[in-house]
Design a protein around this motif. Structure first.
Motif, mmCIF file in Angstrom:
data_model
loop_
_atom_site.group_PDB
_atom_site.id
_atom_site.type_symbol
_atom_site.label_atom_id
_atom_site.label_comp_id
_atom_site.label_asym_id
_atom_site.label_seq_id
_atom_site.Cartn_x
_atom_site.Cartn_y
_atom_site.Cartn_z
ATOM 1 N N VAL A 489 0.836 -1.201 0.000
ATOM 2 C CA VAL A 489 0.000 0.000 0.000
ATOM 3 C C VAL A 489 0.872 1.252 0.000
ATOM 4 O O VAL A 489 0.613 2.207 -0.743
ATOM 5 N N MET A 490 1.909 1.241 0.840
ATOM 6 C CA MET A 490 2.803 2.402 0.895
ATOM 7 C C MET A 490 3.524 2.599 -0.436
ATOM 8 O O MET A 490 3.721 3.736 -0.886
ATOM 9 N N PHE A 492 2.337 1.726 -3.366
ATOM 10 C CA PHE A 492 1.341 2.252 -4.295
ATOM 11 C C PHE A 492 1.109 3.743 -4.077
ATOM 12 O O PHE A 492 1.089 4.530 -5.025
ATOM 13 N N LEU A 493 0.941 4.123 -2.795
ATOM 14 C CA LEU A 493 0.689 5.528 -2.497
ATOM 15 C C LEU A 493 1.898 6.390 -2.859
ATOM 16 O O LEU A 493 1.755 7.491 -3.400
ATOM 17 N N PHE A 494 3.098 5.903 -2.572
ATOM 18 C CA PHE A 494 4.306 6.651 -2.903
ATOM 19 C C PHE A 494 4.426 6.838 -4.410
ATOM 20 O O PHE A 494 4.715 7.933 -4.896
ATOM 21 N N SER A 496 1.960 6.689 -6.564
ATOM 22 C CA SER A 496 0.869 7.558 -7.027
ATOM 23 C C SER A 496 1.201 9.025 -6.789
ATOM 24 O O SER A 496 1.001 9.872 -7.658
ATOM 25 N N VAL A 497 1.712 9.333 -5.590
ATOM 26 C CA VAL A 497 2.069 10.718 -5.273
ATOM 27 C C VAL A 497 3.216 11.183 -6.164
ATOM 28 O O VAL A 497 3.203 12.321 -6.679
#
Length: 524
Positions: A489-490, A492-494, A496-497
């Motif tokens: 998840v981290m 993916f979020l990293f 994405s950002v």
């Protein structure tokens, strides 16, 4: 609705255990010494609560001389003994004798011991007669000592639901998926407290990684056993077997251990061997009476190291005792006392001691111990200060906890001199702060809502009534480590950002570039 009904039934059962009939319970004791004492006590407690209990033990692993003096040791439950090969039993005696020497020299080879357990396991799993006998009994639950990995292979081959008992602190509990934040939960054998500075945290993380490698090497010792006794395609993996347990029982509680998160299927029953003291024998009482107001010191270095094999350590301990005003009651095999060494005039040695009764005696002043959980929990129960001489295994971590609770002091065996030994004993006896700290831990332990024996019985009955402990096991035990840590998840979020910021910068540069070109075109 069926799930709600099952939960309601289990809740009702916990309030009223009389709705349950007597259960058939198998306990498995494959390790001797204190491990055997604990499994024997678990068997006795369940039997005395109207359950039909059978204990399977590997060879003759009972404690010599104990049943002769301790009425609680008389077996009230059925005992089965695995038919270990004579050669293997002889090998065990040789290895145990060698280990007793290495304990005292701080060079204990744990992997060698696991290799021996694997050889014993191969013999046990070949005992078709035992398996046939056990299968016909149709036991409701099996309770195993999780220290020996063979216990899990045995119960897997037997095909019965099981409860795992771990005979130590929670620091050995990573195998069952207990949440263990490395910032304040010390790794096993780290000798750290829950108050870690930066370098302590670094050490904890490094030891966590190395502990995973060490666990892998332990499991490798049992690969041949698994290959020989389980069919290809259905061969178990030890870490996965650990997760199949219905309930985990730990021989600790928070009077000695550091506060930490636990799972619903994790119960602490530390102190099941501790109880109000019974009167000691006339021989012991007469010796204690000669101590006057000074009282006495009780000395036990565990069931596996009942005699100190390193002469220089024995000489320093004996000389240190001779300088004390207290009498000394010492568990030591009389036949193994060195002929050239004169016992301290204020000391007396015995092959076996009623440890709990002596620690609970009103004239006891100090417990000198190796730091095993049984002696420590009994010292906490009776509020007695402790001098620890840790030798191997969990004993170093145990004594870190005792020291942190301010009720004792540890001296490494290689650093023990008669002067330091005597000074430390006098400090623990004469400084009232240690006695007060021990009394405070005793109050914490004794004032728990349910005594450890009641928790043991009620939770085992709960698991039997509910046909297992699936309702207590979190889904996290089935998740890979990166999912538990949400690394995917981290990531993916990293990503994405990072992509969003990249597109924003790209768009901004495009807009600025266009504006600059238009500005140039407007200029004459």
């Amino acid at each position: 609705m069926a799930g709600i009904g099952n939960v309601f039934f289990c809740s009702l059962f916990m309030l009223n255990p009389l709705v349950s009939e007597s259960a058939k319970i198998l306990t498995v004791a494959l390790v001797g010494g204190s491990h055997y004492l604990l499994m024997s006590e678990i068997s006795r407690i369940l039997h005395e609560n109207d359950h039909e209990v059978t204990m399977l033990q590997s060879g003759n692993i009972s404690i010599p001389g104990r049943s002769k003096h301790d009425p609680k040791s008389a077996s009230s439950y059925k005992i089965m003994t695995s038919l270990a090969e004579e050669e293997s039993e002889t090998l065990f005696e040789i290895i145990l004798d060698e280990h007793q020497k290495t304990y005292l020299e701080a060079r204990f080879d744990y992997l060698q011991l696991m290799g021996h357990f694997a050889r014993q396991c191969n013999i046990l799993l070949n005992q078709s007669k035992i398996f046939n006998s056990l299968e016909t009994e149709k036991y409701d639950i099996v309770i195993v000592d999780s220290y020996n990995p063979c216990s899990f292979l045995f119960v897997e081959k037997l095909g019965l639901p099981f409860v795992s008992f771990f005979p130590s602190i929670f620091a050995g509990g990573q195998i069952n998926g207990i949440p263990s934040p490395l910032s304040y939960v010390p790794v096993f054998k780290s000798c750290l407290t829950d108050h870690m500075d930066f370098w302590g945290s670094v050490k904890n993380v490094v030891l966590y990684v190395t502990s995973k490698i060490f666990s892998y090497l332990i499991h490798k010792k049992f690969d041949k056993v698994i290959e020989d006794h389980f069919q290809e395609g259905a061969r178990p993996v030890l870490p996965e077997l650990y997760q199949k347990t219905e309930l985990w029982l730990f021989n600790t509680d928070f009077s000695i251990d550091f506060a930490r998160p636990l799972l619903p299927n994790t119960i602490h029953i530390g102190g099941i061997l501790a109880r109000p003291a019974n009167p000691v024998s006339q021989e012991l009482e007469e010796f204690i009476a000669t101590s006057g107001d000074a009282g006495f010191i009780v000395v036990t270095l565990g069931s596996l190291v009942s005699s100190v094999r390193r002469l220089e350590l024995l000489e320093e301990m004996n000389a240190g005792f001779a300088l004390m005003p207290q009498k000394v009651i010492w568990r030591y095999q009389q036949s193994k006392w060195p002929t050239g060494l004169k016992l301290a005039p204020n000391a007396n040695i015995f092959d076996w001691l009623p440890q709990n009764d002596l620690i609970g005696h009103p004239k006891v002043r100090l417990a000198v111990t190796h730091g095993g959980m049984n002696s420590l929990m009994e010292s906490i129960y009776h509020g007695v200060p402790v001098l620890g001489i840790p030798l191997f295994g969990d004993q170093f971590d145990n004594m870190v906890r005792v020291t942190e609770k301010k009720m004792g002091i540890a001296i490494p065996s290689k650093q023990l001199t008669r002067e330091r030994f005597t000074t430390t004993m006098k400090q623990l006896i004469e400084d009232p702060r240690y006695k007060l700290a021990a009394a405070a831990q005793s109050k914490i332990h004794r004032s728990e809502p349910f005594p450890p024996d009641q928790k043991l019985v009620r939770w085992i009955e709960h698991i039997i009534a509910c046909k297992g402990g699936a309702h207590l096991r979190p889904y996290s035990i089935h998740q890979p480590w990166y999912r538990q840590c949400l690394l995917d998840v981290m990531a993916f979020l990293f990503t994405s950002v990072a992509m969003f910021l990249y597109l924003c910068v790209k768009l901004l540069r495009t807009v600025l570039s266009k504006l600059l070109r238009e500005d140039k075109l407007k200029k004459p």
